[in-house]
Design an enzyme around this catalytic site. Structure first.
Site, PDB file in Angstrom:
ATOM      1  CE1 TYR A 153      -3.514   1.979  -0.822  1.00 55.75           C
ATOM      2  CE2 TYR A 153      -3.441   2.831   1.621  1.00 55.75           C
ATOM      3  CZ  TYR A 153      -3.874   2.681   0.995  1.00 55.75           C
ATOM      4  OH  TYR A 153      -5.463   3.383   0.772  1.00 55.75           O
ATOM      5  CD  GLU A 160      -2.509   5.070  -6.455  1.00 55.56           C
ATOM      6  OE1 GLU A 160      -2.699   6.233  -5.865  1.00 55.56           O
ATOM      7  OE2 GLU A 160      -2.601   4.080  -6.001  1.00 55.56           O
TER       8      GLU A 160
END
Length: 232
Positions: A153, A160
């Site tokens: 994660y 991103e």
């Protein structure tokens, strides 16, 4: 062991969900294969984005169906959490990678990081859902589902954000890109550059919330009491 929700849905709905999760598992396996092959020196003469573009567009956007699944009650997922999880990645693909020239976000070091985290996560997640619908989830898959996120994660979020930052380098040199300025007939203004800043700032409250949500899920699923019940 199939969850209660999967036992309640009809045969047609169960067939659809099995097919959807199986296809997504295969799709993200393909993306991981393309990523590893490219990083190992394969597909010479092509950029990473050129190698994975079509597959990422298809299988990442297909995840939008999960919002419909959650909203309609077809699956027991929280609709709000599902919306944030899905739309954040769709935004990166459609609103960042496809919306800016390839020498920016698509060339960012964030792309391989995001693809690695996305693909491994989705292979495990969709594989888990598929086996759950089949009524037999091996423990190692449950453990992977609720453990690998601890590393993947943060890697995915980093990737991103690096892609969004690279897109902002483009808007810094071309602030009019994808923007709608005044005066106009609608008396409305939109700045793509400021929008990207807003999206980056959204990660500040959302990342801890979603990350801690996964830890609470892990504690509930992998607790000794839960494991013993599944074994019985």
């Amino acid at each position: 062991m199939a969850n209660k929700k999967s036992r309640e849905i009809g045969a047609l709905a169960k067939f659809y969900l099995r097919s959807y999760n199986a296809i997504q598992t295969l799709g993200w396996s393909l993306i991981l294969y393309l990523l590893v092959s490219h990083m190992s020196g394969g597909f010479q003469g092509r950029t990473l984005w050129e190698t994975v573009k079509t597959s990422v567009i298809v299988f990442q956007n297909a995840a939008a169906l999960e919002i419909l699944h959650a909203v309609t009650g077809l699956v027991p997922s929280n609709p709000i959490i599902t919306i944030f999880q899905v739309l954040s990645r769709v935004m990166v693909v459609c609103g960042i990678l496809l919306a800016t020239p390839v020498e920016y976000a698509a060339a960012s070091p964030g792309l391989p990081l995001a693809l690695l985290a996305w693909s491994v996560t989705e292979i495990i997640r969709y594989g888990y859902y598929f086996m759950n619908l089949m009524g037999a989830v091996p423990y190692f898959l449950v453990w992977l589902r609720y453990t690998t996120f601890i590393i993947l994660y943060p890697i995915g979020i980093t990737g991103e954000l690096l892609c969004i930052y690279a897109a902002k380098m483009y808007t810094a040199s071309k602030p009019e890109a994808w923007s709608y300025t005044l005066p106009n007939a609608w008396n409305f203004t939109f700045s793509y550059n400021y929008f990207l800043t807003f999206v980056m700032l959204l990660y500040i409250p959302l990342f801890p919330h979603l990350y801690l949500h996964m830890f609470s899920q892990r504690k509930k699923i992998l607790s000794p009491q839960s494991v013993s019940k599944k074994v019985q």
